[in-house]
Design a protein around this motif. Structure first.
Motif: not given
Length: 531
Positions: A253-280
Motif C-alpha cells: 500500500k505504501a509503495r503503491g505496487a506489488a513486491k518486486p520479482h526481479l533482481l538486477y545485479t552485477v556480481p563481479s567488478g560491479q559498475n560503479p563500485t568495483g565490488a565483487t560478490q564472494s562465492a558465499q
C-alpha cells in the motif's frame, strides 16, 4: 586468491561431469553429437550443441507468473518459422524476401588477429594471422560459415555457428545444473537488458538492484515506468540480509505496487563500485531469491576480469585448468531452479564495437526473447558474427580463447595496480578512502563530504559534489560522480563517491589524472599541497 568455483551447495544441487572440450579430441567427440546447420537462416538451438551429460539433469521451473503481458502476447514469426523448410533438398523458395547473395558487394573479408599466446599489439603486428572469409566458403568446402550466409537474414537466436560456440563456452565455464538451458545472441547487454525489462515487467513495477548501479541500466528502466527498490551494499556488493528485510517488510500500500520479482545485479567488478560478490555471498543472495521467488538477472561483462587481491603476492593462474578453478561461481552455475538470466558480452574482453553478446536462461525464458527479437533487432550484425566465428572457433578454439581471457585478466591486473599505486601516491588520505577491486575496471573512491568547508556553510551534498567534480575537470581530470549511479534518487545520500576507471587512458596519463584529482581535493578541502 579468489575463492574456488567448486563445492557450492544450494537447494537441489546436482553434479554431472562433462567431457573436457578444451582438449581437441574431447571436443571432436562432443561435436559428433550434432552437425552445424549451415544454410541461409538455418534454424538452431543450444540443444544441438550441448554435451550428452547435460541432458541427464532435471529441467528448470516454469516462470509464467513472472512474465509481462507483452511477453505473453508475442507469437512466433511466420516468416522466420518458414525458414525451416529451406533445408529440404530441391526446395525452391519464393517465400521469404531473402536477397540473392549475388547482390552483396562483398566478395571476401580479411582480418588480422593474434596468434595465441602472442597477444600484444606488437606481437600481432609481426606474427599475427590473417584470416579470410569468402562469399561461398561453405559451398567450396572451406568453412562452416561464409559471407553468403552471414550477410543475409538469419534467425533471431543468431547464426548456428556462433550459437554452437557460445553454448559450448557456457557449458565449459558454468555447467548449468539443469538441462533445458538455452543461449541466444544479443546486440550487447544494454539491448538485452531493455528486452528483459519488457519481458518481465509492467509499467509501475519495482525491481531490485544495488544502491549504486550502472547508470545506463537505470536510465533504461526509467522511461518504461519501472521503479527501483535499492538494496544496500558493502565491500562485497549486494547485502542479502538487507534484501531479505526489504522483501519481508514490503508494504504494498505504501509503495503503491506489488513486491518486486526481479533482481538486477552485477556480481563481479560491479559498475560503479568495483565490488565483487564472494562465492558465499552469491549462495546467500540466491537463497534469499528462492525464499521470495525472485528472478535473477546477472549482468556479467567483467566476469573474466577477476584478479588476485592487490599486493597479496599471489601469482596469477599458470594454466587453463587453474584459471577455470579460481573463477568465482556464476549465479548460473548454482542455479538449480532456472531462475537466472545471464547477460554475457564480448564488449569488455574483445571489443564493444562487435555489438555481440548472448543470454543464457531456461528454454521457456530464452524462447520469449527469441520472439521479442524477431520483431525488433533480429540478431547481431552478420559481419560481427562471422568475424567472431573465424577468430574464436576456427583460429583460437576454446583453448585459445581461454588463453586470451587469461591474458586479459593479467592486463587489467597491471592496470589496476598502476591506478592504485597512483591513488596511494597522490590522493590525500585525510579525505579519501578506497577498497582495491578484485575484478572489473573501476575504482570507487569515497570522499567524506561533511569535512568540506562548504558543509559548515550550509552547502548540500549535490553542491559539494559539483564543486569537487568541476575542480577536477578544471585541472584536466574527468572522473564520474557517484550520484550518477544512485539507483533510488529519492533516498538521501549520506556518503560521497567518485568513480575512476583503469580501462581507458594509458598508464602514465591515468596516473597523471589521479594526481590532478588529488590536487583538486586539496584545493577544495583547504589542505596543503603534496610535497
Amino acid at each position: 586468491m579468489s575463492p574456488s568455483a567448486v563445492d557450492i551447495k544450494v537447494q537441489g544441487d546436482t553434479a554431472v561431469t562433462i567431457p573436457n572440450p578444451v582438449d581437441n579430441n574431447a571436443l571432436a567427440a562432443w561435436r559428433k553429437t550434432g552437425a552445424v546447420p549451415t544454410g541461409t537462416a538455418a534454424f538452431s538451438t543450444s540443444d544441438m550443441f550441448k554435451s550428452p551429460a547435460c541432458f541427464t539433469r532435471p529441467k528448470a521451473k516454469r516462470w509464467d507468473h513472472h512474465l509481462s503481458l507483452e511477453a505473453k502476447s508475442r507469437k512466433p514469426s511466420s516468416l522466420k518459422g518458414a525458414a525451416k523448410f529451406l533445408s529440404r533438398p530441391g526446395m525452391i523458395s519464393l517465400g521469404g524476401g531473402l536477397p540473392s547473395s549475388e547482390t552483396f558487394p562483398f566478395e571476401e573479408m580479411s582480418i588480422k588477429v593474434p596468434r595465441a599466446p602472442k597477444f600484444s599489439e606488437a606481437e600481432t603486428h609481426v606474427s599475427g594471422t590473417t584470416i579470410t572469409a569468402g562469399k561461398h566458403d561453405i559451398k567450396e568446402g572451406k568453412s562452416l560459415f561464409d559471407l553468403e550466409v552471414a550477410l543475409n537474414y538469419g534467425q533471431s537466436v543468431g547464426f548456428a555457428q556462433m550459437v554452437r560456440f557460445v553454448t559450448e563456452h557456457t557449458e565449459i565455464i558454468h555447467e548449468p545444473p539443469y538441462s533445458d538451458w538455452y543461449c541466444c545472441l544479443t546486440v550487447g547487454n544494454t539491448m538485452a537488458w531493455d528486452a528483459t525489462l519488457r519481458i518481465f515487467c509492467e509499467r509501475g513495477d519495482y525491481i531490485l538492484t544495488e544502491e549504486y548501479a550502472f547508470a545506463s541500466a537505470l536510465e533504461t528502466a526509467a522511461p518504461l515506468g519501472i521503479r527501483i527498490a535499492a538494496v544496500k551494499m558493502d565491500e562485497q556488493g549486494l547485502l542479502p540480509e538487507d534484501m531479505d528485510e526489504l522483501l519481508s517488510n514490503w508494504d504494498e500500500k505504501a509503495r503503491g505496487a506489488a513486491k518486486p520479482h526481479l533482481l538486477y545485479t552485477v556480481p563481479s567488478g560491479q559498475n560503479p563500485t568495483g565490488a565483487t560478490q564472494s562465492a558465499q555471498r552469491r549462495q546467500e543472495v540466491y537463497k534469499v531469491c528462492q525464499r521470495h521467488d525472485i528472478f535473477i538477472v546477472e549482468d556479467e561483462p567483467y566476469y573474466f576480469l577477476q584478479m588476485e587481491p592487490y599486493k597479496a603476492g599471489v601469482p596469477p593462474p599458470s594454466s587453463r585448468e587453474e584459471f577455470l578453478k579460481v573463477l568465482l561461481p556464476s549465479f548460473l552455475k548454482i542455479d538449480v531452479d532456472g531462475r537466472v538470466l545471464r547477460l554475457e558480452s564480448f564488449s569488455k574482453v574483445l571489443s564493444p564495437g562487435t555489438r555481440t553478446g548472448w543470454i543464457v536462461g531456461s528454454e521457456q525464458i530464452v524462447e520469449r526473447f527469441a520472439r521479442h527479437f524477431e520483431s525488433s533487432n533480429q540478431n547481431p550484425s552478420g559481419f560481427s558474427q562471422l568475424a567472431l566465428f573465424k577468430l574464436l572457433d576456427e583460429e583460437w578454439g576454446h583453448a585459445g580463447y581461454l588463453d586470451w581471457l587469461m591474458h586479459m585478466r593479467l592486463y587489467y591486473t597491471h592496470r589496476r595496480d598502476a591506478l592504485l599505486e597512483a591513488c596511494e601516491k597522490y590522493l590525500p588520505r585525510e579525505v579519501t578512502s578506497w577498497v582495491p577491486p578484485s575484478a572489473g575496471m573501476f575504482q570507487w573512491i569515497e570522499v567524506p563530504w561533511k569535512k568540506h568547508p562548504g558543509y559548515a556553510q550550509g552547502k548540500s551534498h549535490a553542491e559539494i559534489e559539483e564543486a569537487i567534480f568541476l575542480a577536477s575537470v578544471d585541472r584536466g581530470a574527468l572522473l564520474s560522480r557517484g550520484s550518477w549511479f544512485r539507483s533510488d534518487k529519492h533516498m538521501a545520500e549520506d556518503k560521497m563517491f567518485f568513480r575512476a576507471t583503469f580501462a581507458a587512458a594509458p598508464t602514465d596519463k591515468m596516473q597523471e589524472a589521479i594526481k590532478r584529482f588529488g590536487d583538486a581535493l586539496r584545493a577544495e578541502f583547504g589542505l596543503k599541497d603534496a610535497e
